[in-house]
Design a protein around this motif. Structure first.
Motif, PDB file in Angstrom:
ATOM      1  N   GLU A 269     -17.938   0.986  -5.311  1.00 45.48           N
ATOM      2  CA  GLU A 269     -18.288   2.217  -6.032  1.00 45.48           C
ATOM      3  C   GLU A 269     -17.385   3.394  -5.665  1.00 45.48           C
ATOM      4  N   ASN A 270     -16.884   3.401  -4.425  1.00 46.82           N
ATOM      5  CA  ASN A 270     -16.041   4.514  -3.970  1.00 46.82           C
ATOM      6  C   ASN A 270     -14.552   4.180  -3.981  1.00 46.82           C
ATOM      7  N   GLU A 271     -14.177   3.090  -4.622  1.00 47.00           N
ATOM      8  CA  GLU A 271     -12.760   2.706  -4.705  1.00 47.00           C
ATOM      9  C   GLU A 271     -12.202   3.022  -6.089  1.00 47.00           C
ATOM     10  N   PHE A 272     -11.094   3.723  -6.114  1.00 43.85           N
ATOM     11  CA  PHE A 272     -10.395   4.058  -7.355  1.00 43.85           C
ATOM     12  C   PHE A 272      -8.937   3.676  -7.141  1.00 43.85           C
ATOM     13  N   ILE A 273      -8.569   2.501  -7.616  1.00 42.77           N
ATOM     14  CA  ILE A 273      -7.257   1.931  -7.321  1.00 42.77           C
ATOM     15  C   ILE A 273      -6.516   1.616  -8.610  1.00 42.77           C
ATOM     16  N   GLU A 274      -5.287   2.085  -8.679  1.00 40.59           N
ATOM     17  CA  GLU A 274      -4.400   1.738  -9.799  1.00 40.59           C
ATOM     18  C   GLU A 274      -3.341   0.770  -9.272  1.00 40.59           C
ATOM     19  N   VAL A 275      -3.243  -0.386  -9.899  1.00 39.91           N
ATOM     20  CA  VAL A 275      -2.315  -1.436  -9.462  1.00 39.91           C
ATOM     21  C   VAL A 275      -1.052  -1.405 -10.311  1.00 39.91           C
ATOM     22  N   PHE A 276       0.103  -1.559  -9.656  1.00 42.68           N
ATOM     23  CA  PHE A 276       1.368  -1.663 -10.388  1.00 42.68           C
ATOM     24  C   PHE A 276       2.326  -2.544  -9.597  1.00 42.68           C
ATOM     25  N   HIS A 277       3.444  -2.892 -10.196  1.00 39.59           N
ATOM     26  CA  HIS A 277       4.411  -3.793  -9.563  1.00 39.59           C
ATOM     27  C   HIS A 277       5.777  -3.125  -9.513  1.00 39.59           C
ATOM     28  N   VAL A 278       6.537  -3.490  -8.481  1.00 39.85           N
ATOM     29  CA  VAL A 278       7.909  -2.993  -8.340  1.00 39.85           C
ATOM     30  C   VAL A 278       8.800  -4.166  -7.943  1.00 39.85           C
ATOM     31  N   LYS A 279       9.989  -4.229  -8.514  1.00 40.29           N
ATOM     32  CA  LYS A 279      10.938  -5.262  -8.106  1.00 40.29           C
ATOM     33  C   LYS A 279      11.295  -5.053  -6.632  1.00 40.29           C
ATOM     34  N   LEU A 280      11.276  -6.130  -5.866  1.00 43.63           N
ATOM     35  CA  LEU A 280      11.601  -6.022  -4.447  1.00 43.63           C
ATOM     36  C   LEU A 280      12.971  -5.392  -4.233  1.00 43.63           C
ATOM     37  N   ALA A 281      13.911  -5.746  -5.083  1.00 47.65           N
ATOM     38  CA  ALA A 281      15.281  -5.234  -4.927  1.00 47.65           C
ATOM     39  C   ALA A 281      15.352  -3.725  -5.144  1.00 47.65           C
ATOM     40  N   ASP A 282      14.356  -3.146  -5.847  1.00 53.23           N
ATOM     41  CA  ASP A 282      14.372  -1.716  -6.165  1.00 53.23           C
ATOM     42  C   ASP A 282      13.362  -0.915  -5.348  1.00 53.23           C
ATOM     43  N   LEU A 283      12.737  -1.524  -4.352  1.00 53.09           N
ATOM     44  CA  LEU A 283      11.614  -0.889  -3.670  1.00 53.09           C
ATOM     45  C   LEU A 283      12.001   0.416  -2.972  1.00 53.09           C
TER      46      LEU A 283
ATOM     47  N   GLY B  33      13.026 -11.846 -11.350  1.00 53.23           N
ATOM     48  CA  GLY B  33      13.114 -11.598  -9.917  1.00 53.23           C
ATOM     49  C   GLY B  33      11.754 -11.282  -9.321  1.00 53.23           C
ATOM     50  N   PRO B  34      11.615 -11.435  -8.010  1.00 53.26           N
ATOM     51  CA  PRO B  34      10.325 -11.206  -7.360  1.00 53.26           C
ATOM     52  C   PRO B  34       9.910  -9.740  -7.404  1.00 53.26           C
ATOM     53  N   GLU B  35       8.609  -9.541  -7.616  1.00 56.08           N
ATOM     54  CA  GLU B  35       8.044  -8.198  -7.613  1.00 56.08           C
ATOM     55  C   GLU B  35       6.906  -8.131  -6.602  1.00 56.08           C
ATOM     56  N   VAL B  36       6.706  -6.951  -6.020  1.00 51.27           N
ATOM     57  CA  VAL B  36       5.638  -6.760  -5.040  1.00 51.27           C
ATOM     58  C   VAL B  36       4.518  -5.949  -5.676  1.00 51.27           C
ATOM     59  N   VAL B  37       3.284  -6.313  -5.346  1.00 44.97           N
ATOM     60  CA  VAL B  37       2.113  -5.615  -5.872  1.00 44.97           C
ATOM     61  C   VAL B  37       1.848  -4.379  -5.024  1.00 44.97           C
ATOM     62  N   LEU B  38       1.769  -3.225  -5.683  1.00 40.90           N
ATOM     63  CA  LEU B  38       1.488  -1.963  -5.010  1.00 40.90           C
ATOM     64  C   LEU B  38       0.261  -1.302  -5.617  1.00 40.90           C
ATOM     65  N   GLN B  39      -0.243  -0.288  -4.925  1.00 41.94           N
ATOM     66  CA  GLN B  39      -1.423   0.418  -5.387  1.00 41.94           C
ATOM     67  C   GLN B  39      -1.237   1.926  -5.245  1.00 41.94           C
ATOM     68  N   LYS B  40      -1.904   2.653  -6.142  1.00 40.29           N
ATOM     69  CA  LYS B  40      -2.038   4.100  -6.004  1.00 40.29           C
ATOM     70  C   LYS B  40      -3.502   4.371  -5.685  1.00 40.29           C
ATOM     71  N   GLN B  41      -3.732   5.092  -4.561  1.00 42.97           N
ATOM     72  CA  GLN B  41      -5.099   5.351  -4.139  1.00 42.97           C
ATOM     73  C   GLN B  41      -5.186   6.719  -3.461  1.00 42.97           C
ATOM     74  N   TYR B  42      -6.151   7.531  -3.878  1.00 43.48           N
ATOM     75  CA  TYR B  42      -6.344   8.845  -3.266  1.00 43.48           C
ATOM     76  C   TYR B  42      -6.884   8.675  -1.860  1.00 43.48           C
ATOM     77  N   ARG B  43      -6.280   9.394  -0.905  1.00 39.50           N
ATOM     78  CA  ARG B  43      -6.701   9.335   0.486  1.00 39.50           C
ATOM     79  C   ARG B  43      -7.061  10.745   0.968  1.00 39.50           C
ATOM     80  N   PRO B  44      -8.359  11.000   1.231  1.00 35.48           N
ATOM     81  CA  PRO B  44      -8.783  12.341   1.663  1.00 35.48           C
ATOM     82  C   PRO B  44      -8.066  12.889   2.899  1.00 35.48           C
ATOM     83  N   PRO B  45      -7.731  12.065   3.938  1.00 37.98           N
ATOM     84  CA  PRO B  45      -7.038  12.654   5.092  1.00 37.98           C
ATOM     85  C   PRO B  45      -5.736  13.359   4.730  1.00 37.98           C
TER      86      PRO B  45
END
Length: 204
Positions: free
Chosen positions: A157-171, A67-79
């Motif tokens: 240099e200032n980007e710290f991104i962790e990429v993961f996937h989630v099934k669209l049906a379970d988003l 099934g289709p999965e969507v690409v997501l990211q985890k990223q720290y946001r100072p605000p």
């Protein structure tokens, strides 16, 4: 990526002369009844000359047998002083279309090579507060391509991104679970997940 790896150390007012990315403005306007009023808002300083948008959000779909999965990211946001669950996104460069920006940003942030499917109308992130806008670009990722097997992100240099996937049906359920774990959920993901849930409920 844990919340202990990054944190806000201090907060202070930002002088207009020191601001690089944004500025605060006071707008004077006339309401529908002819009454003169004022409104405080923020504006980006980075919109490219000749462009009608600041940036793009990217709905990147992995085509899988399960099934289709969507690409997501985890990223720290100072605000927020939190790690945020986000869709890939980025600012548009001068002379670049939304579609070109989406393909470039996705490759830089995740390593994925993609093909554009469609582009949304211009969307405004928080019109009661700022004029920032974007287009959502939908792309698909062909996992059979060799370049999508050995991913090589090109993070700044200032980007710290962790990429993961989630099934669209379970988003939707994943958003609820991740929030319970302490993550902040970007509105673009929440809106996408809610739309999927509404489509399920009303069998659209």
């Amino acid at each position: 990526m844990s919340g202990g790896e990054a944190k806000v150390l201090s907060t202070k007012p930002l002088l207009e002369s020191e601001a690089v990315w944004t500025k605060l403005v006071l707008k004077t306007y006339q309401d529908p009844n002819g009454v003169r009023r004022t409104w405080e808002s923020a504006e980006r300083r980075t919109r490219p000359k000749g462009s009608d948008i600041d940036g793009v959000g990217i709905v990147a779909i992995l085509e899988k047998d399960t099934g289709p999965e969507v690409v997501l990211q985890k990223q720290y946001r100072p605000p927020l002083d939190k790690i945020v669950i986000e869709l890939p996104a980025g600012l548009v460069d001068e002379g670049e279309t939304a579609e070109e920006a989406a393909v470039r940003e996705l490759r830089e942030e995740t390593g994925y090579v993609s093909e554009v499917l469609e582009t949304s109308p211009v969307m405004f992130n928080d019109p009661g507060f700022c004029n920032t806008n974007l287009k959502m670009v939908h792309v698909k990722i062909d996992m059979s391509l060799p370049e999508n097997q050995n991913l090589k992100p090109e993070l700044e240099e200032n980007e710290f991104i962790e990429v993961f996937h989630v099934k669209l049906a379970d988003l939707w359920e994943e958003c609820i679970r991740l929030e319970a774990e302490g993550y902040a959920i970007d509105a673009r993901i929440a809106n996408l997940a809610e739309g999927i849930e509404i489509a399920k409920k009303f069998r659209l």
